[in-house]
Design a protein around this motif. Structure first.
Motif, PDB file in Angstrom:
ATOM      1  N   MET A  87       0.524  -1.174  -0.098  1.00 30.85           N
ATOM      2  CA  MET A  87       0.010   0.001  -0.094  1.00 30.85           C
ATOM      3  C   MET A  87       0.833   1.147  -0.093  1.00 30.85           C
ATOM      4  N   SER A  88       0.426   2.455  -0.781  1.00 30.95           N
ATOM      5  CA  SER A  88       1.664   4.088  -0.691  1.00 30.95           C
ATOM      6  C   SER A  88       0.791   4.628  -0.208  1.00 30.95           C
ATOM      7  N   GLN A  89       0.910   5.230   0.132  1.00 34.52           N
ATOM      8  CA  GLN A  89       0.343   6.762   0.763  1.00 34.52           C
ATOM      9  C   GLN A  89      -0.822   7.372   0.078  1.00 34.52           C
ATOM     10  N   ARG A  90      -0.976   7.929   0.223  1.00 36.18           N
ATOM     11  CA  ARG A  90      -2.478   9.129  -0.009  1.00 36.18           C
ATOM     12  C   ARG A  90      -1.574  10.633   0.354  1.00 36.18           C
ATOM     13  N   LEU A  91      -1.841  10.906  -0.744  1.00 33.24           N
ATOM     14  CA  LEU A  91      -0.818  12.182   0.187  1.00 33.24           C
ATOM     15  C   LEU A  91      -1.611  13.401  -0.591  1.00 33.24           C
ATOM     16  N   ILE A  92      -2.267  14.388  -0.004  1.00 29.95           N
ATOM     17  CA  ILE A  92      -3.101  15.367  -0.708  1.00 29.95           C
ATOM     18  C   ILE A  92      -2.600  16.357  -0.237  1.00 29.95           C
ATOM     19  N   VAL A  93      -2.365  17.394  -1.191  1.00 26.20           N
ATOM     20  CA  VAL A  93      -1.979  18.778  -1.197  1.00 26.20           C
ATOM     21  C   VAL A  93      -2.862  19.399  -1.414  1.00 26.20           C
ATOM     22  N   VAL A  94      -3.784  20.125  -0.855  1.00 26.61           N
ATOM     23  CA  VAL A  94      -4.856  20.971  -0.453  1.00 26.61           C
ATOM     24  C   VAL A  94      -4.428  22.642  -1.479  1.00 26.61           C
ATOM     25  N   ASP A  95      -5.459  22.630  -2.510  1.00 21.90           N
ATOM     26  CA  ASP A  95      -4.280  23.811  -2.828  1.00 21.90           C
ATOM     27  C   ASP A  95      -5.508  25.040  -2.984  1.00 21.90           C
ATOM     28  N   HIS A  96      -5.580  25.771  -2.469  1.00 16.41           N
ATOM     29  CA  HIS A  96      -6.833  26.863  -2.193  1.00 16.41           C
ATOM     30  C   HIS A  96      -6.222  28.041  -1.979  1.00 16.41           C
ATOM     31  N   PRO A  97      -6.643  29.377  -2.990  1.00 10.86           N
ATOM     32  CA  PRO A  97      -6.423  30.726  -2.804  1.00 10.86           C
ATOM     33  C   PRO A  97      -6.390  31.068  -1.356  1.00 10.86           C
ATOM     34  N   VAL A  98      -7.782  31.527  -0.302  1.00 12.05           N
ATOM     35  CA  VAL A  98      -7.301  32.180   0.719  1.00 12.05           C
ATOM     36  C   VAL A  98      -6.981  30.764   1.611  1.00 12.05           C
ATOM     37  N   LEU A  99      -6.398  29.101   1.453  1.00 14.44           N
ATOM     38  CA  LEU A  99      -5.069  29.056   2.240  1.00 14.44           C
ATOM     39  C   LEU A  99      -4.214  29.047   2.088  1.00 14.44           C
ATOM     40  N   ALA A 100      -3.308  29.026   0.560  1.00 16.37           N
ATOM     41  CA  ALA A 100      -2.537  29.808   0.249  1.00 16.37           C
ATOM     42  C   ALA A 100      -2.168  31.157   0.600  1.00 16.37           C
ATOM     43  N   ASP A 101      -2.845  32.427   1.374  1.00 13.29           N
ATOM     44  CA  ASP A 101      -3.674  33.359   1.905  1.00 13.29           C
ATOM     45  C   ASP A 101      -2.637  32.816   3.092  1.00 13.29           C
ATOM     46  N   ARG A 102      -3.309  32.488   3.543  1.00 11.09           N
ATOM     47  CA  ARG A 102      -3.225  32.151   5.373  1.00 11.09           C
ATOM     48  C   ARG A 102      -1.927  31.527   5.286  1.00 11.09           C
ATOM     49  N   ILE A 103      -1.495  30.651   4.162  1.00 16.24           N
ATOM     50  CA  ILE A 103      -0.478  30.068   4.617  1.00 16.24           C
ATOM     51  C   ILE A 103       1.001  30.956   4.527  1.00 16.24           C
ATOM     52  N   ALA A 104       0.385  32.270   3.748  1.00 16.78           N
ATOM     53  CA  ALA A 104       1.827  33.204   3.398  1.00 16.78           C
ATOM     54  C   ALA A 104       1.865  34.119   5.205  1.00 16.78           C
ATOM     55  N   VAL A 105       0.557  34.383   6.028  1.00 21.08           N
ATOM     56  CA  VAL A 105       1.012  34.778   7.058  1.00 21.08           C
ATOM     57  C   VAL A 105       1.237  34.069   7.902  1.00 21.08           C
ATOM     58  N   LEU A 106       1.185  32.661   8.184  1.00 19.90           N
ATOM     59  CA  LEU A 106       2.094  31.953   9.177  1.00 19.90           C
ATOM     60  C   LEU A 106       3.491  31.810   8.918  1.00 19.90           C
ATOM     61  N   ARG A 107       3.843  31.908   7.419  1.00 19.64           N
ATOM     62  CA  ARG A 107       5.306  32.120   7.274  1.00 19.64           C
ATOM     63  C   ARG A 107       5.607  33.438   7.491  1.00 19.64           C
ATOM     64  N   ASP A 108       5.354  34.201   7.563  1.00 23.90           N
ATOM     65  CA  ASP A 108       5.695  35.811   8.315  1.00 23.90           C
ATOM     66  C   ASP A 108       5.967  36.178   8.882  1.00 23.90           C
ATOM     67  N   ARG A 109       7.692  36.239   9.568  1.00 21.60           N
ATOM     68  CA  ARG A 109       8.053  35.809  10.419  1.00 21.60           C
ATOM     69  C   ARG A 109       7.896  36.989  11.629  1.00 21.60           C
ATOM     70  N   ASP A 110       6.765  38.116  10.758  1.00 22.72           N
ATOM     71  CA  ASP A 110       6.104  39.544  12.162  1.00 22.72           C
ATOM     72  C   ASP A 110       4.923  39.662  12.191  1.00 22.72           C
ATOM     73  N   THR A 111       4.238  38.372  11.783  1.00 20.35           N
ATOM     74  CA  THR A 111       2.801  38.021  12.075  1.00 20.35           C
ATOM     75  C   THR A 111       3.260  37.723  13.896  1.00 20.35           C
ATOM     76  N   SER A 112       2.191  38.473  14.537  1.00 26.56           N
ATOM     77  CA  SER A 112       2.152  38.018  15.859  1.00 26.56           C
ATOM     78  C   SER A 112       1.512  37.010  16.430  1.00 26.56           C
ATOM     79  N   HIS A 113       1.606  36.514  17.797  1.00 27.80           N
ATOM     80  CA  HIS A 113       0.714  35.252  17.323  1.00 27.80           C
ATOM     81  C   HIS A 113      -0.667  35.602  17.673  1.00 27.80           C
ATOM     82  N   GLY A 114      -1.802  36.629  18.439  1.00 26.97           N
ATOM     83  CA  GLY A 114      -2.723  36.983  17.731  1.00 26.97           C
ATOM     84  C   GLY A 114      -3.329  36.526  16.548  1.00 26.97           C
ATOM     85  N   GLU A 115      -2.218  37.200  15.692  1.00 28.57           N
ATOM     86  CA  GLU A 115      -2.673  36.736  14.111  1.00 28.57           C
ATOM     87  C   GLU A 115      -2.194  35.695  13.902  1.00 28.57           C
ATOM     88  N   PHE A 116      -1.785  34.774  14.201  1.00 32.94           N
ATOM     89  CA  PHE A 116      -1.099  33.452  14.019  1.00 32.94           C
ATOM     90  C   PHE A 116      -1.875  32.405  14.331  1.00 32.94           C
TER      91      PHE A 116
END
Ligand code: PRP
Ligand code: URA
Length: 209
Positions: free
Chosen positions: A1-30
């Motif tokens: 059996m091989s793994q099922r990997l689902i990479v979720v591709d959605h503009p809203v999710l991509a936007d949130r990931i960019a916020v999460l990656r940003d070092r200047d995002t505060s813990h509240g915003e994170f």
């Protein structure tokens, strides 16, 4: 059996990931961005849940509807996984919540257990294991081991950012468990951090960095 990997591709999710990656995002915003990203991942990961057909009376007539199954469990890997729970519960309000306490020993990069509390009837439940970071995969593999030992049979792993090394580790040990993620990053660095990643997720969720 091989793994099922689902990479979720959605503009809203991509936007949130960019916020999460940003070092200047505060813990509240994170925390807020993690909640929103987790809700999107919850919708996607729930796509495969079997629905239950029910009779519904609209104000005008009888029809049939589809409800979520009764037994759903969300199991965060502490601490950072806690930041994903609310996103799941908003959409699956009857889900039970288990807790798995472990931290990664930063020298050995292996998981150290400190807590475990699972809901009853784990064997009947659709279990979502949530942890934002899949780095070496040691924590996820260990979490899945513990859940299977406790009787869980229908498991899915949901994370935000996965390293190729972590995906390979989960595939080797738990090829039956599908992995849902928002991003697959380039690599791990010499300290076991995901690059480009988003840093130490637990510290960023709780403002302890
Ligand atoms: C982080 C993360 C994962 C683990 C991933 O937790 O939330 O649980 O590291 O690393 P791995 O794939 O190499 O095992 P951490 O150990 O930093 O604990 P924390 O959430 O309490 O900060
Ligand atoms: N744990 C984290 O929180 N971040 C990483 O990049 C790796 C492990």
């Amino acid at each position: 059996m091989s793994q099922r990997l689902i990479v979720v591709d959605h503009p809203v999710l991509a936007d949130r990931i960019a916020v999460l990656r940003d070092r200047d995002t505060s813990h509240g915003e994170f925390r807020q961005a993690l909640f929103e990203a987790s809700a999107i991942l919850a919708v996607e990961a729930a796509r495969e849940l079997p629905v239950v057909e029910v009779d519904v009376e609209t104000p005008l007539e009888a029809t049939t509807g589809h409800r979520l199954p009764d037994e759903i469990a969300v199991v965060p890997v502490l601490r950072a996984g806690l930041g994903m729970v609310e996103g799941f519960l908003r959409l699956m309000p009857n889900a039970r919540v288990g807790h798995l306490g472990m931290y990664r020993d930063e020298e050995a990069l292996s998981p150290v257990d400190y807590y475990e509390r699972f809901p009853p009837r784990l064997g009947d439940a659709h279990v979502f294991v949530v942890d934002p970071m899949l780095a070496t995969g040691g924590s996820a593999v260990h979490a899945l081991d513990r859940l299977k030992r406790a009787g869980a049979r229908r498991l899915a792993l949901v994370c935000l950012v996965a390293a190729p090394e972590g995906l390979a580790a989960v595939e080797a040990e738990h090829p039956d468990v599908p992995v849902w993620t928002a991003a697959v990053d380039r690599e791990l660095d010499e300290r076991g951090y995901i690059r480009p990643g988003l840093g130490d997720a637990g510290d960023r969720v709780f403002g302890t960095g």
